[in-house]
Scaffold this motif. Structure first.
Motif, short mmCIF file in Angstrom:
data_model
loop_
_atom_site.label_atom_id
_atom_site.label_comp_id
_atom_site.label_asym_id
_atom_site.label_seq_id
_atom_site.Cartn_x
_atom_site.Cartn_y
_atom_site.Cartn_z
N PHE A 123 23.85 13.87 57.13
CA PHE A 123 23.47 14.40 58.43
C PHE A 123 22.54 13.42 59.15
N VAL A 124 21.65 12.77 58.39
CA VAL A 124 20.65 11.88 58.98
C VAL A 124 21.29 10.61 59.56
N PRO A 125 22.04 9.81 58.76
CA PRO A 125 22.62 8.60 59.35
C PRO A 125 23.67 8.89 60.41
N ALA A 126 24.48 9.95 60.23
CA ALA A 126 25.53 10.25 61.21
C ALA A 126 24.92 10.51 62.58
N ASN A 127 23.89 11.32 62.62
CA ASN A 127 23.28 11.65 63.91
C ASN A 127 22.41 10.53 64.44
N GLU B 82 16.30 1.86 59.12
CA GLU B 82 15.33 2.58 58.29
C GLU B 82 15.63 4.08 58.27
N ARG B 83 15.97 4.64 59.44
CA ARG B 83 16.29 6.07 59.49
C ARG B 83 17.53 6.37 58.66
N CYS B 84 18.55 5.54 58.82
CA CYS B 84 19.79 5.76 58.08
C CYS B 84 19.59 5.65 56.58
#
Length: 789
Positions: free
Chosen positions: A648-652, A636-638
């Motif tokens: 930046f969001v899915p990588a981290n 969900e976050r990715c």
């Protein structure tokens, strides 16, 4: 011990080269029209090969554009990802003059064009090699060039269209002029920099026809004189008014009186006007033709008669008297020196002055009247604002850059330039009546070299013509990229399927040029916005936080870095370092640090490859259900980041999950169970199933960001076809078990610390109680920590 299916002990970036060949052989990213699928069209910025190296910030930008394409494919779109090379305009001319050690106007037009083309070919080869090595999922064997005859023919065709619609006109107006570039430039190509300057306070005698007219009073603002502070004393010959702010009480008694311009003894009125900044210098301002854009506006408003002080070579004209033929700086110094000898200099201050400069040459611009072609844009501003308000911006904050620019537009767009390496204005002038004759649309025309494709003037019976020698502003070409890639006016079916484009990715510094002009031109020609979304990236900065640029010499060549660490390492750095829309620092050290994560991913995948992938187990244990709950949250976050094209969001998120939860806690909890040590076959299968479920999901979530390592592992473990033909995973596991995450992490950390403080290894036994809230995890926790009761 079970042998892992992944034989290589470390990830070798040389595998990336083999994968590039495999993708090419498979035609993995080939685009064809598919009416059953929704297209996703990327109006990719054609990079400008204006000098080497193509810096690392630009490479990061294009790596992320590729992530957009890969994301859209995994969302089920039919992705059209064209690539072009922008080969027109001033930068390549400047680069060619510098590298070839020639002057554009000294070697002849034909020879200079040949030199430019050769220089571009060399730079283009390097640029395409970098894009290929980065793994761009575009057809790099069929990229377009903006200097091709096909592209330039379309640029000319759109100009001819707008001409016949009455949206083009020619006029002599004050224009921004770069003496170094030798051409008019648009407002959008002017930037402002604080530069050292001299602020000279000059005494002007005041006359009003009374007894005070010959006063020698030295009192500032007195009837005998007025002191004017200026950074442009060389323009004294073109001074046609003096203004003071109406709120400035020092000068109210001078309204309507006459100031005598020193050296030239011309008489000019002293007029109250709110444009005068009473906090700068003396508060009194001379209005010249033309020191800045305020002068231009006031000359129109006050009906002043211009006196041209500078010519198109940036030299003083005969109107400057004894200073004629001098360069601006030399004339400025000479006039200050002469005024000082005449006792007319009160003081000279060294200041930092906000100076308009050409963004290409970094040279202060001048404003001189030039006869140029214009495209009407003022009458479209409200419609463009409406388009800007409806377009989706990633990130939203950069919408304001476009709106601010639209609110500042004061003149139509001057589109003609006095350069060589650009698309020619397709006009021939009748020698008899002097009127412009335009050809039919269809092919590329060079009026300075070719005879017209018609034999008779359309206005009279004239049969002799002179070809136009001017060229177009480079943005005239760049602004039709959505039309060119969609085969506007050449393939109706392709155009209808691919236009408008879905997304325009670009840097924020060209919002007021490329973004604005594209919307303007495409709306004028099609009645539609050229794309639905704009994706705006920040600047690449050096380690000190300064913007990277070739002129500063602080750029990092990306190719050696990518060759050394691999494209996936570079791409993962780009994604995890760069929050969309914000500036980012570039450092080889930080890029090298990203190898640790890929090593972690490889080691984790190699370990999991030791175990068979089994069908979904009916005997999932508490530990399995817990990590699958965390996996659903991760998905969900990715996907939230991917939907915003903010990598930046899915990588981290993936890095955090792998590094801090999955590898240290879950894998360690189920190791014994996966090996079947003290557990039933069903319990073992549950562990194997969950390990592969997590790994395959992690690979899918990372595929747009690190396409090489994910595809290699996917083909080795899960499928004979590429991961890049798969869809994103869905969050299908209950998330309730995630409530145990903090307790599990806290307990495991406590046990590790207890063993460390007592001098035990992690394999040693320990007598410790498992908290009641973690009782259903007891069997895995006991095996993990070798807990004895």
């Amino acid at each position: 011990m079970i042998e892992p299916r992944i034989k290589e002990k470390v990830w070798d970036a040389s595998i990336e080269e083999r994968l590039l060949e495999i993708w090419k052989e498979e035609g993995l990213y080939r685009f064809t029209i598919d009416e059953s699928r929704k297209p996703f069209v990327i109006d990719t910025p054609p990079p400008y090969p204006s000098g080497r190296p193509w810096h690392i910030g630009a490479a990061a930008h294009y790596a992320q554009i590729d992530m957009i394409a890969r994301t859209a494919r995994m969302m089920g779109y039919n992705v059209y990802f064209p690539i072009g090379i922008d080969r027109n305009g001033l930068p390549v001319e400047i680069y060619t003059e510098r590298v070839k050690k020639v002057s554009m106007r000294s070697v002849g037009r034909e020879r200079f064009l040949e030199l430019c083309k050769n220089a571009l070919d060399e730079l283009e080869h390097e640029m395409v090699a970098i894009m290929r090595r980065l793994g761009l999922s575009a057809d790099l064997t069929n990229y377009y060039r903006t200097d091709s005859e096909e592209y330039r023919a379309l640029t000319q065709a759109t100009f001819i269209d707008l001409w016949h619609r009455g949206l083009v006109y020619e006029a002599t107006r004050p224009n921004n002029y770069c003496p170094d570039c030798g051409t008019t430039i648009a407002d959008a190509e002017v930037v402002y920099k604080d530069m050292p300057s001299k602020l000279a306070y000059i005494r002007f005698r005041v006359e009003d026809g009374s007894s005070n007219s010959n006063s020698n009073s030295n009192k500032d603002g007195g009837d005998g004189e007025i002191v004017i502070a200026t950074t442009r004393p060389e323009l004294l010959c073109s001074c046609r008014a003096v203004i003071v702010n109406p709120d400035d009480g020092r000068y109210k008694h001078l309204y309507g009186k006459t100031a005598v311009v020193p050296i030239y003894n011309t008489m000019v009125k002293i007029t109250p006007h709110p444009s005068a900044n009473m906090d700068f210098g003396s508060g009194a301002v001379m209005i010249c033709s033309y020191g800045d854009h305020t002068d231009v506006q006031l000359f129109r408003e006050l009906g002043l008669q211009e006196v041209i002080a500078l010519d198109s070579n940036g030299l003083m004209t005969s109107n400057a008297g004894k200073y004629a033929g001098m360069k601006v700086k030399d004339a400025r110094d000479a006039i200050i020196d002469d005024l000082d000898k005449m006792g007319l200099i009160v003081k000279v201050e060294n200041i930092m002055h906000r100076t308009p400069v050409c963004e290409r040459s970094n040279t202060p611009i001048e404003i001189i009247p030039m006869k140029e072609f214009y495209i009407k844009q003022l009458q479209f501003v409200n419609e463009l604002k409406d388009i800007a308000s409806k377009m989706i911006f990633h990130p939203e904050m950069h919408r304001q850059i476009l709106l601010n620019w639209l609110n500042s537009i004061a003149i139509d767009w001057p589109i003609s330039r006095r350069r060589f390496y650009a698309t020619e204005v397709p006009i021939w002038y009748c020698k008899k009546c002097g009127k412009p004759n335009l050809p039919e649309k269809g092919r590329y025309y060079r009026p300075w070299k070719e005879k017209p494709p018609f034999s008779k003037c359309s206005y009279c019976d004239g049969r002799e013509f002179v070809g136009e020698e001017r060229t177009f502003d480079t943005w005239m070409d760049s602004s039709i990229s959505p039309l060119f890639i969609s085969k506007y006016a050449s393939d109706e079916r392709f155009f209808n399927y691919t236009y408008p484009a879905t997304l325009r990715p670009q840097a924020k510094d060209i919002v007021r040029t490329w973004l604005h002009y594209t919307i303007l031109r495409c709306y004028q020609l099609t009645g539609k916005a050229p794309f639905e979304r704009a994706w705006i990236m920040g600047y690449g900065l050096d380690e000190k936080g300064e913007r990277m640029s070739k002129s500063k010499g602080n750029v990092i060549d990306p190719y050696p870095v990518i060759s050394k660490y691999g494209a996936d390492t570079f791409r993962f750095w780009s994604a995890s370092e760069v929050n969309l829309g914000y500036d980012f620092r570039c450092s080889e050290q930080r890029i090298a640090g990203m190898q640790k994560f890929l090593t972690k991913l490889w080691n984790m995948a190699r370990f999991i490859s030791s175990f068979p992938r089994v069908e979904i187990s009916k005997s999932l244990q508490a530990s399995d259900r817990w990590i699958l709950a965390e996996l659903s949250l991760l998905i969900e976050r990715c996907m939230q980041g991917y939907r915003e094209f903010n990598f930046f969001v899915p990588a981290n998120a993936v890095r955090e999950f792998v590094w801090n939860i999955f590898a240290p806690h879950y894998i360690e909890m189920v190791k014994a169970r996966a090996y079947g040590q003290g557990f039933s076959k069903d319990e073992q299968d549950a562990a194997c199933y969950t390990l592969h479920e997590c790994l395959s999901t992690i690979l899918l979530l990372l595929a747009p960001i690190t396409p090489f390592i994910t595809d290699h592992l996917w083909r080795a473990l899960y499928s004979s076809r590429s991961i890049h033909l798969e869809r994103f995973p869905e969050a299908r596991w209950e998330k309730e078990m995630s409530r145990y995450t903090d307790a599990i992490v806290e307990f495991n950390s406590m046990v590790w610390n207890a063993k460390k403080s007592s001098g035990k290894s992690l394999r040693d036994q320990i007598a410790i109680s498992i908290p009641d809230e973690l009782k259903e995890f007891s069997k895995d926790l006991k095996a993990m920590h070798n807990i004895v009761t």
